[in-house]
Design a protein around this motif. Structure first.
Motif, short mmCIF file in Angstrom:
data_model
loop_
_atom_site.label_atom_id
_atom_site.label_comp_id
_atom_site.label_asym_id
_atom_site.label_seq_id
_atom_site.Cartn_x
_atom_site.Cartn_y
_atom_site.Cartn_z
N LEU A 166 0.77 -1.02 -0.04
CA LEU A 166 -0.08 -0.07 0.03
C LEU A 166 0.87 1.32 0.10
N SER A 167 1.86 1.20 0.81
CA SER A 167 2.89 2.41 0.73
C SER A 167 3.41 2.66 -0.67
N VAL A 168 3.76 1.47 -1.10
CA VAL A 168 4.26 1.76 -2.64
C VAL A 168 3.36 2.49 -3.50
N ALA A 169 2.33 1.89 -3.37
CA ALA A 169 1.10 2.43 -4.36
C ALA A 169 0.86 3.78 -4.01
N VAL A 170 0.73 4.17 -2.63
CA VAL A 170 0.57 5.42 -2.14
C VAL A 170 1.81 6.60 -2.91
N PHE A 171 3.08 6.09 -2.82
CA PHE A 171 4.06 6.84 -3.27
C PHE A 171 4.05 7.02 -4.82
N ARG A 172 3.50 6.09 -5.39
CA ARG A 172 3.51 6.21 -6.73
C ARG A 172 2.08 6.96 -7.39
N LEU A 173 1.21 7.09 -6.31
CA LEU A 173 -0.09 7.95 -6.76
C LEU A 173 -0.02 9.28 -7.29
N PRO A 174 1.00 10.34 -6.71
CA PRO A 174 1.06 11.67 -7.34
C PRO A 174 1.75 11.54 -8.76
N SER A 175 2.48 10.44 -9.37
CA SER A 175 3.01 10.67 -10.40
C SER A 175 2.06 10.06 -11.46
N LEU A 176 1.15 9.17 -11.02
CA LEU A 176 0.15 8.61 -11.79
C LEU A 176 -0.98 9.62 -12.19
N ILE A 177 -1.16 10.46 -11.12
CA ILE A 177 -2.22 11.41 -10.95
C ILE A 177 -1.64 12.43 -11.95
N GLN A 178 -0.46 12.74 -12.35
CA GLN A 178 0.07 13.76 -13.22
C GLN A 178 -0.11 13.23 -14.53
N GLU A 179 -0.01 11.95 -14.95
CA GLU A 179 -0.44 11.29 -16.34
C GLU A 179 -1.96 11.46 -16.59
N THR A 180 -2.86 11.34 -15.50
CA THR A 180 -4.32 11.46 -15.91
C THR A 180 -4.74 12.73 -15.83
N MET A 181 -4.06 13.85 -15.26
CA MET A 181 -4.48 14.99 -15.23
C MET A 181 -5.25 15.92 -16.50
N PRO A 182 -4.90 15.53 -17.76
CA PRO A 182 -5.51 15.87 -18.66
C PRO A 182 -7.05 15.71 -18.70
N PHE A 183 -7.20 14.21 -18.47
CA PHE A 183 -8.65 13.63 -18.17
C PHE A 183 -9.40 14.51 -17.09
N VAL A 184 -8.81 14.70 -16.14
CA VAL A 184 -9.25 15.59 -14.80
C VAL A 184 -9.83 16.73 -15.52
N VAL A 185 -9.01 17.53 -16.08
CA VAL A 185 -9.49 18.80 -16.83
C VAL A 185 -10.40 18.64 -17.57
N LEU A 186 -10.34 17.77 -18.78
CA LEU A 186 -11.43 17.53 -19.80
C LEU A 186 -12.90 17.27 -19.00
N GLY A 187 -12.66 16.38 -18.05
CA GLY A 187 -14.16 16.06 -17.49
C GLY A 187 -14.57 17.05 -16.79
N ALA A 188 -13.86 17.82 -15.96
CA ALA A 188 -14.32 19.00 -15.18
C ALA A 188 -14.68 20.02 -16.04
N ALA A 189 -14.14 20.23 -17.20
CA ALA A 189 -14.62 21.41 -18.06
C ALA A 189 -16.11 20.80 -18.60
N MET A 190 -16.08 19.70 -19.20
CA MET A 190 -17.25 19.25 -19.90
C MET A 190 -18.62 19.44 -19.13
N PHE A 191 -18.30 18.81 -17.92
CA PHE A 191 -19.44 18.82 -16.84
C PHE A 191 -19.76 20.30 -16.33
N THR A 192 -18.82 21.14 -16.26
CA THR A 192 -18.95 22.46 -15.93
C THR A 192 -20.02 23.08 -16.76
N PHE A 193 -19.65 23.07 -18.12
CA PHE A 193 -20.30 23.83 -19.16
C PHE A 193 -21.39 23.04 -19.50
#
Length: 374
Positions: A65-92
Motif C-alpha cells: 500500500l505504501s508503494v502504491a501511495v508513493f506512486r499515486l502523485p506521479s500517476l495523477i500527473q499522467e491522468t490530469m488531462p482527463f481530469v481537466v477535460l471531465g471537469a470542463a465538460m461537466f461544468t459547461f
C-alpha cells in the motif's frame, strides 16, 4: 431562430461576479474528478503492486500500500488531462442544461469570454502540476522504486552520473565492481578512461586503470590495463577480461527514468547525459512535455466546450458528451504514439512533445468558432 442568432451584436465585458461563479463551478467539478480518478488509480495501483510483489519475502500489505501511495502523485500527473477535460465538460454541460449560459450569451457575453475563467484556472493547474506536483511525484516515485528494489532478490545494476563522469556498480555473487568512466559510447557500449575497484565480501581486492572497457557478451574487455594491489608491484596488461552478467539494455535501464526526475532537475541531468555520451531523447521529451502542460490543459478546456455548449433542445446530449470523451482518449493514444516516435528519434523531441496539445487546440478552436458564430 437559434440562440446565437438571437444574441445582440453588442458584447459586454464579463463581470467579476460571473467569472468567479464559473471558476467556482469549474473548481468544484475539478476536485470531484480529481478525487474520483485518484481513488480509481490508487485501487488499480495497489492491485498491480500486490501482483508484482506478492512472491517476495517479507512483503506485507502495508508495504504494498505504501508503494502504491508513493506512486499515486506521479500517476495523477499522467491522468490530469482527463481530469481537466471531465471537469470542463461537466461544468459547461451543467451551466447549459440550467440555461445559465444561454441567458449569459443572450445578455451579450460571448462563449470566448466565459471560457476565460476555466482556461485561466487550467493554465494555473498546468503550471502547478509542472512546478510542484511533478517534483513531489518524482521524489515519491524514486522512494517507491527504492522500496521495491530492497525486496528484489535480483537487483539490477546501479548507475549514477556526476560532474566528473559516470559510476556503474555491478554485483555478481560475492564479487562487486565499481566502475568509473569519464565518458561512454552508447552504440558500442564502450567506456573510456576507466577505473575499476574490485571488492569481495565487502573487502577491497584491487584497482584497475584502463584506457577503455567494452561490454561484450558475458564480460568486460578492458584494454591497456594497469593493475594495482596492496603489497604487490603494479602490473600492466594489454587486455583483461572481467566476467559480467550485465547487458547494454540493463545498463541503459539503470539510468534514472525521466519520471523520477523533477522538472527542476531535468536540465542538469540532460547536460550530464550529453557529457557522458548517452542519448538524452527520453529526458528531453519529458522536459518538453512538462513545458507543454499549460497549453495541453487549455486545449482540453476548449475541446470540452465544443462538445458541451450545444443547446439542450438539439437532443443527443449524451452522445455529444460521449463523443468528447472518446476524443480525449483518441488524443491520449495519439500522444503516446507521437511520444514514442520522439523517443526513437523519428521526430524532433520538441515537435513530439508539443504536437498533441497544438493539434487538439487547432482542431477545437474552429469547432468552437463555428458553434459561437454559426
Amino acid at each position: 431562430m437559434t440562440a446565437a442568432a438571437a444574441m445582440p451584436r453588442h458584447r459586454r465585458r464579463l463581470s467579476w461576479t460571473l467569472s468567479g461563479y464559473i471558476a467556482r463551478q469549474y473548481m468544484l467539478w475539478f476536485i470531484v474528478f480529481l478525487l474520483a480518478i485518484s481513488g480509481i488509480v490508487l485501487l488499480a495501483g495497489t492491485a498491480d503492486r500486490m501482483d508484482r510483489m506478492a512472491n517476495r519475502d517479507g512483503v506485507t500489505f502495508g508495504i504494498v500500500l505504501s508503494v502504491a501511495v508513493f506512486r499515486l502523485p506521479s500517476l495523477i500527473q499522467e491522468t490530469m488531462p482527463f481530469v481537466v477535460l471531465g471537469a470542463a465538460m461537466f461544468t459547461f454541460w451543467r451551466l447549459t442544461r440550467t440555461n445559465e449560459l444561454v441567458v449569459t450569451r443572450a445578455a451579450g457575453v460571448s462563449a470566448w469570454q466565459f471560457l476565460l475563467p476555466a482556461v485561466a484556472l487550467s493554465v494555473l493547474v498546468g503550471i502547478l502540476t509542472m512546478t510542484i506536483l511533478n517534483p513531489v511525484g518524482a521524489t515519491l516515485l524514486s522512494r517507491a522504486d527504492q522500496i521495491e528494489e530492497s525486496y528484489d532478490p535480483t537487483p539490477g545494476p546501479s548507475l549514477a552520473l556526476r560532474g566528473g563522469g559516470l559510476w556503474l556498480r555491478q554485483d555478481q555473487g560475492a564479487d562487486r565492481l565499481m566502475l568509473h568512466a569519464s565518458r561512454a559510447d552508447e552504440e558500442t557500449m564502450t567506456l573510456y578512461e576507466v577505473i575499476v575497484f574490485r571488492y569481495q565480501d565487502e573487502e577491497f581486492l584491487n584497482r584497475m586503470d584502463a584506457s577503455s572497457a567494452t561490454l561484450e557478451p558475458g564480460y568486460w574487455a578492458m584494454r591497456d590495463v594497469w593493475l594495482s594491489q596492496a603489497g604487490t608491484p603494479t602490473i600492466f596488461e594489454r587486455e583483461v577480461r572481467i566476467p559480467t552478467n550485465l547487458t547494454s539494455r540493463k545498463i541503459l535501464e539503470s539510468f534514472a527514468p525521466a519520471e523520477t526526475l523533477s522538472f527542476w532537475d531535468l536540465p542538469e541531468f540532460i547536460r550530464l547525459l550529453q557529457e557522458a555520451g548517452f542519448s538524452t531523447q527520453q529526458h528531453r521529451l519529458e522536459f518538453n512535455k512538462l513545458l507543454a502542460l499549460p497549453l495541453l490543459f487549455t486545449a482540453m478546456v476548449v475541446l470540452a466546450a465544443t462538445f458541451s455548449l450545444r443547446p439542450q433542445r438539439r437532443g443527443r446530449v449524451g452522445l455529444i458528451i460521449l463523443a468528447g470523451v472518446i476524443c480525449g482518449f483518441v488524443l491520449y493514444f495519439m500522444s503516446s504514439l507521437v511520444f514514442a516516435l520522439g523517443i526513437s528519434g523519428k521526430l524532433p523531441v520538441a515537435m513530439a512533445a508539443w504536437t498533441p496539445a497544438t493539434i487538439a487546440l487547432a482542431l477545437s478552436l474552429p469547432l468552437l468558432l463555428h458553434l459561437e458564430d454559426g
